[in-house]
Each structure stands twice: as C-alpha cells, then as structure tokens.
Write an enzyme that holds these catalytic residues in place. Structure first.
Site, PDB file in Angstrom:
ATOM      1  N   THR A   1      49.750  38.093  37.098  1.00 41.44           N
ATOM      2  CA  THR A   1      50.964  37.541  37.681  1.00 41.44           C
ATOM      3  C   THR A   1      52.160  38.439  37.404  1.00 41.44           C
ATOM      4  O   THR A   1      52.187  39.178  36.426  1.00 41.44           O
ATOM      5  CB  THR A   1      51.265  36.134  37.138  1.00 41.44           C
ATOM      6  OG1 THR A   1      51.369  36.189  35.710  1.00 41.44           O
ATOM      7  CG2 THR A   1      50.176  35.161  37.522  1.00 41.44           C
TER       8      THR A   1
ATOM      9  N   HIS B   1      42.912  29.465  44.952  1.00 44.47           N
ATOM     10  CA  HIS B   1      44.033  29.923  45.767  1.00 44.47           C
ATOM     11  C   HIS B   1      43.835  31.356  46.251  1.00 44.47           C
ATOM     12  O   HIS B   1      44.303  31.721  47.331  1.00 44.47           O
ATOM     13  CB  HIS B   1      45.343  29.808  44.985  1.00 44.47           C
ATOM     14  CG  HIS B   1      45.333  30.482  43.661  1.00 44.47           C
ATOM     15  ND1 HIS B   1      44.596  30.016  42.590  1.00 44.47           N
ATOM     16  CD2 HIS B   1      45.952  31.598  43.206  1.00 44.47           C
ATOM     17  CE1 HIS B   1      44.772  30.802  41.548  1.00 44.47           C
ATOM     18  NE2 HIS B   1      45.590  31.779  41.899  1.00 44.47           N
TER      19      HIS B   1
ATOM     20  N   PHE C   1      55.363  25.129  41.761  1.00 49.77           N
ATOM     21  CA  PHE C   1      55.131  26.069  40.670  1.00 49.77           C
ATOM     22  C   PHE C   1      56.464  26.646  40.225  1.00 49.77           C
ATOM     23  O   PHE C   1      57.199  27.226  41.022  1.00 49.77           O
ATOM     24  CB  PHE C   1      54.166  27.175  41.094  1.00 49.77           C
ATOM     25  CG  PHE C   1      52.739  26.856  40.776  1.00 49.77           C
ATOM     26  CD1 PHE C   1      52.044  27.543  39.795  1.00 49.77           C
ATOM     27  CD2 PHE C   1      52.082  25.822  41.440  1.00 49.77           C
ATOM     28  CE1 PHE C   1      50.737  27.227  39.484  1.00 49.77           C
ATOM     29  CE2 PHE C   1      50.774  25.497  41.143  1.00 49.77           C
ATOM     30  CZ  PHE C   1      50.095  26.198  40.161  1.00 49.77           C
TER      31      PHE C   1
ATOM     32  N   CYS D   1      46.483  40.073  32.645  1.00 45.37           N
ATOM     33  CA  CYS D   1      47.367  39.180  33.388  1.00 45.37           C
ATOM     34  C   CYS D   1      47.480  39.630  34.846  1.00 45.37           C
ATOM     35  O   CYS D   1      47.614  40.823  35.137  1.00 45.37           O
ATOM     36  CB  CYS D   1      48.755  39.157  32.744  1.00 45.37           C
ATOM     37  SG  CYS D   1      49.907  38.044  33.564  1.00 45.37           S
TER      38      CYS D   1
END
Length: 212
Positions: free
Chosen positions: A51, A206, A25, A49
C-alpha cells in the site's frame, strides 16, 4: 491533534471476516515498520507492504484538525440512504494516530469502527472490530482482538502461525503473500489450513475484482 490521512474512499472490504462488506476506507499516513519509501524497503521490519501511505495527497486525503472534521469527511463518503455504516481505519499503521476522541466522533456519526493494525501498539478502547496482522519480528503489544490475519509465508521465526494460536482472537486467517509467487503461496496457505483447521484462508478479493 491533527490527523494526517493519505486517502479515503468507499469500496468493498476485500479481506478477512468482513470480506464483501461495503466500507469507507480511511488510510492514515505513516507507519512504524517502514518509511513507505522504496529505498528503505530492504532494511524495513515489514518488507512486503503493498500500500501507498506516504503523504496526504490521495483521494480524500489531507490534514484534519479535529476528530469531528475527520468524522464528517468519512460520513460524506457513505451513501445517504444506507444503514450499517462501517469505516475501516488502516494505513500504514492507524494506531499511530487513531485515538479515543476520533473513535467517539465516528460513533457519533453513526459508524461502526474497524481497525487493521500490525499489533505493535496497544489499541484504544471503543473499537468495534479489531484485526491484527503481525509483521516479521516486530513485537506484538496487542494480544487480543476479533481477527488475526497473518500474511504467509514469512521467514522470521516470530511470524510463524504456531506463534499466535494461543492468543485471544475469535478468527484466525492466513493470507497468501502477494508477489511473484502468489500462486505457490496460495497453495501453501490452502495446505496449511487443511492441516490446521483453526486457520482459514483470506484472499485479497479486491485485487481479483479490480477494485480499490
């Protein structure tokens, strides 16, 4: 061009059509729909979001002066004996920085190049797997690709599933909006997919597995 990278790491893809696939990534710093700072979230185009893409201080992050240097850094994270090398370019918004020169350098290093973008910037040629994830009322410029992955539900009229079904994508995924109502949103996605089988469920596996 100098590339600003928040972080790079080797893991399993957790979402969409390539879920479960090993990948490096490559998270670029910066986004055009939110500054990444909590004090600006309320007025951002994308307010959900999950991240961290501000700065270049994450694992493997930094500034890379040439495409070759960044491609070498990505290659250093891939197991020496492994084939099927795959890099996922994400962000933030990767297409603010990802260009044809870097794509070529990744290919030279032996990588298949995947991209996860919000679709507000037209993608350069050479990308091997393009995933577009529309956000709010942000206007789409990229109207084709391999995968359209829509976080659901979103309130804005322009971010409803029916707005995208006539576009030129091979796969259509709905992904439950994460947060306080994740279980409810997952049920909504399941129900919607059962009623509209053009769409498939994408889970953030994940997070359930506890990996990056």
């Amino acid at each position: 061009m100098t590339y600003s990278v928040k972080e790079m790491y080797y893991t399993l893809q957790g979402e969409g059509a390539h879920s479960g696939r090993p990948a490096v990534f490559l998270r670029f710093a910066g986004c055009n729909l939110w500054s990444g700072r909590e004090e600006h979230r309320a007025e951002a185009v994308c307010r959900f979001c999950d991240t961290q893409f501000v700065g270049v201080d994450g694992p493997g992050g930094g500034k890379f002066e040439t495409p070759a240097k960044l491609a070498d850094a990505v290659a250093a994270l891939w197991p020496d004996t492994a084939e099927n090398a795959y890099v996922v370019c994400t962000g933030g918004e990767p297409l603010l920085q990802l260009d044809s020169a870097l794509i070529d350098a990744m290919h030279t290093a032996g990588f298949e190049v995947g991209v996860e973008s919000n679709g507000t910037i037209s993608a350069p040629a050479g990308i091997d797997w393009l995933c577009i994830s529309p956000k709010g009322n942000a206007p789409l410029q990229q109207l084709s690709g391999n995968e359209l992955k829509l976080v659901f539900p979103q309130q804005e009229p322009a971010a409803q599933p029916e707005c995208f079904v006539e576009l030129a994508f091979e796969h259509y995924y709905l992904q439950p909006l994460d947060g306080d109502e994740t279980d409810i949103n997952t049920r909504r996605v399941v129900d919607y997919c059962l009623r509209n089988p053009q769409w498939k469920l994408s889970m953030q596996s994940h997070k359930y597995l506890g990996i990056d």
